[in-house]
Design a protein around this motif. Sequence first.
Motif, PDB file in Angstrom:
ATOM      1  N   ILE A  94      14.996 -11.654 -10.628  1.00 30.89           N
ATOM      2  CA  ILE A  94      14.380 -11.570  -9.366  1.00 30.89           C
ATOM      3  C   ILE A  94      15.134 -12.166  -8.329  1.00 30.89           C
ATOM      4  O   ILE A  94      14.759 -12.021  -7.403  1.00 30.89           O
ATOM      5  CB  ILE A  94      12.787 -12.574  -9.360  1.00 30.89           C
ATOM      6  CG1 ILE A  94      12.006 -12.043  -8.450  1.00 30.89           C
ATOM      7  CG2 ILE A  94      13.260 -14.007  -9.643  1.00 30.89           C
ATOM      8  CD1 ILE A  94      11.293 -10.853  -8.448  1.00 30.89           C
ATOM      9  N   HIS A 160       7.352 -14.212  -5.126  1.00 31.49           N
ATOM     10  CA  HIS A 160       8.770 -13.834  -5.989  1.00 31.49           C
ATOM     11  C   HIS A 160       8.908 -14.665  -7.099  1.00 31.49           C
ATOM     12  O   HIS A 160       8.941 -13.989  -8.237  1.00 31.49           O
ATOM     13  CB  HIS A 160      10.169 -13.819  -5.123  1.00 31.49           C
ATOM     14  CG  HIS A 160      10.127 -12.725  -3.797  1.00 31.49           C
ATOM     15  ND1 HIS A 160      10.782 -11.682  -4.519  1.00 31.49           N
ATOM     16  CD2 HIS A 160      10.031 -12.660  -2.741  1.00 31.49           C
ATOM     17  CE1 HIS A 160      10.785 -10.638  -3.336  1.00 31.49           C
ATOM     18  NE2 HIS A 160      10.338 -11.208  -2.267  1.00 31.49           N
ATOM     19  N   SER A 163       6.230 -13.435  -9.733  1.00 29.51           N
ATOM     20  CA  SER A 163       6.684 -12.266 -10.299  1.00 29.51           C
ATOM     21  C   SER A 163       7.885 -12.356 -11.578  1.00 29.51           C
ATOM     22  O   SER A 163       7.667 -11.762 -12.574  1.00 29.51           O
ATOM     23  CB  SER A 163       7.578 -11.166  -9.317  1.00 29.51           C
ATOM     24  OG  SER A 163       7.767 -10.281  -9.778  1.00 29.51           O
ATOM     25  N   GLU A 168       5.178  -9.629 -13.120  1.00 30.32           N
ATOM     26  CA  GLU A 168       4.308  -8.648 -12.113  1.00 30.32           C
ATOM     27  C   GLU A 168       5.035  -8.443 -10.795  1.00 30.32           C
ATOM     28  O   GLU A 168       5.610  -9.317 -10.574  1.00 30.32           O
ATOM     29  CB  GLU A 168       3.207  -9.543 -11.955  1.00 30.32           C
ATOM     30  CG  GLU A 168       1.891  -8.851 -11.450  1.00 30.32           C
ATOM     31  CD  GLU A 168       0.743  -9.843 -11.148  1.00 30.32           C
ATOM     32  OE1 GLU A 168      -0.036  -9.832 -12.128  1.00 30.32           O
ATOM     33  OE2 GLU A 168       0.752 -10.796 -10.044  1.00 30.32           O
ATOM     34  N   LYS A 169       4.812  -7.215 -10.427  1.00 30.43           N
ATOM     35  CA  LYS A 169       5.543  -6.957  -9.049  1.00 30.43           C
ATOM     36  C   LYS A 169       5.092  -7.751  -8.046  1.00 30.43           C
ATOM     37  O   LYS A 169       3.896  -8.259  -7.997  1.00 30.43           O
ATOM     38  CB  LYS A 169       5.196  -5.585  -8.843  1.00 30.43           C
ATOM     39  CG  LYS A 169       6.222  -4.419  -9.538  1.00 30.43           C
ATOM     40  CD  LYS A 169       6.063  -3.048  -9.313  1.00 30.43           C
ATOM     41  CE  LYS A 169       6.672  -2.139 -10.476  1.00 30.43           C
ATOM     42  NZ  LYS A 169       6.528  -0.753  -9.769  1.00 30.43           N
ATOM     43  N   VAL A 170       5.879  -8.294  -7.009  1.00 29.35           N
ATOM     44  CA  VAL A 170       5.526  -8.756  -5.946  1.00 29.35           C
ATOM     45  C   VAL A 170       4.385  -8.104  -5.413  1.00 29.35           C
ATOM     46  O   VAL A 170       3.554  -8.733  -4.692  1.00 29.35           O
ATOM     47  CB  VAL A 170       6.606  -9.000  -4.795  1.00 29.35           C
ATOM     48  CG1 VAL A 170       6.354  -9.561  -3.407  1.00 29.35           C
ATOM     49  CG2 VAL A 170       7.852  -9.900  -5.684  1.00 29.35           C
ATOM     50  N   ALA A 173       1.029  -8.993  -6.787  1.00 34.39           N
ATOM     51  CA  ALA A 173       0.789 -10.382  -6.451  1.00 34.39           C
ATOM     52  C   ALA A 173      -0.139 -10.351  -5.198  1.00 34.39           C
ATOM     53  O   ALA A 173      -1.099 -11.003  -4.850  1.00 34.39           O
ATOM     54  CB  ALA A 173       1.755 -11.283  -6.635  1.00 34.39           C
TER      55      ALA A 173
END
Length: 282
Positions: A94, A160, A163, A168-170, A173
Motif C-alpha cells: 500500500i 489506506h 486497506s 480491502e480497497k480504499v 472502505a
Amino acid sequence: MYRIKKVLNHNTIIGIQTENHQEYLIMGKGIGFGKKVSERVEVREEDAIYSLQASTDRGDARELVKEISPECLEIANEVLDEAEKIFGKIDRSILFPMADHIEFAIKRMKNGEQISNPLTEDIRILFHMEFKAASCIAPILARKMNLRIDEDEVGYIALHIHSAIEDEKVSQAMQMARAVRECISLVEEEIGRPIDVMSLSYNRLMNHIRYMVARAISGEQLKVNMNDYMGIKFPQAFQTAKVICERVGKSLKCNLSEVEIGYLAMHIERVTSDERESSDNK
C-alpha cells in the motif's frame, strides 16, 4: 545482494536483486549515500524493501515510483512503520498509492487548498486504531516540511492503512464509511436530533452497520430471523431499519438480505431509547 539501478536520494534506491533479477525499492538510512549505478549493496535488517512488480489501484508500482518524490515514499514508509507497531504484519504494498496520496496532499497544503471530508468523524470511530496510526503523519510533516496536515487528510491516510490490514480497497472502505454515515443520518432524522457519538449504543450501532455493509458486499447471510418479533414489538424502529436497508442496498448496488432489517431495528431501538432517557434526565 542488489545491484543499484537508480539512486533516488541518500536514503532511497532502486535495486535489482542478483538472484531473481527483479526490481525493488529499497529504503534505509544512508543506503544511497555516495553510491553509483551498477554498484552492489547489501540490504540491512532495518532497511525496507518493496517489490516493484506490484499492481495497485493507482497503477503499477514501477510507474508510480517514477512519479512520486523520494521524500513522499519515505514519509509513507514511516507511517507504515507506525502502523506495523500497532497492528503487526501488514500488506506494505500500500506504500505506493499512499505515497501518491501524500504527494497530492502536500501540494494542496503548499497551495493553501483544503479538501473537505464529511466522513472524517465516521472514519475516526469506524477505524479508530487506523486513524491513530495515520495521525503520526502530522509530526512527520511538521518536522520534514514544516507543514500542518488537517484531520480530513489524516482520515484518508487511515483508509489506506485499513486497506493494508484488511486486504480491502480504499474505495471499499470509503464506501463503507459513506453507507454508515447515511444510516446514522437517517436514524438521527427519525429521532429528531443528533446522536451522542460517545455513547455505547452509538458505537454498537455504528459497528453493526459496518459489518452489515461488509456482509452485503461479501454476500454473507445472517442465520436467525428476528423480523417478526421486531416488527411487532418495535414497529417504528423496524420501519426505519427497512428504509435504511433499502437505501443502503441502492447505494451499494446490491440487495441486503431481509434478515438484516430485524437486527438493525434492534440497534436503532436501543440507541433511540438511550437518547430518550438522556433527554428526559436533562
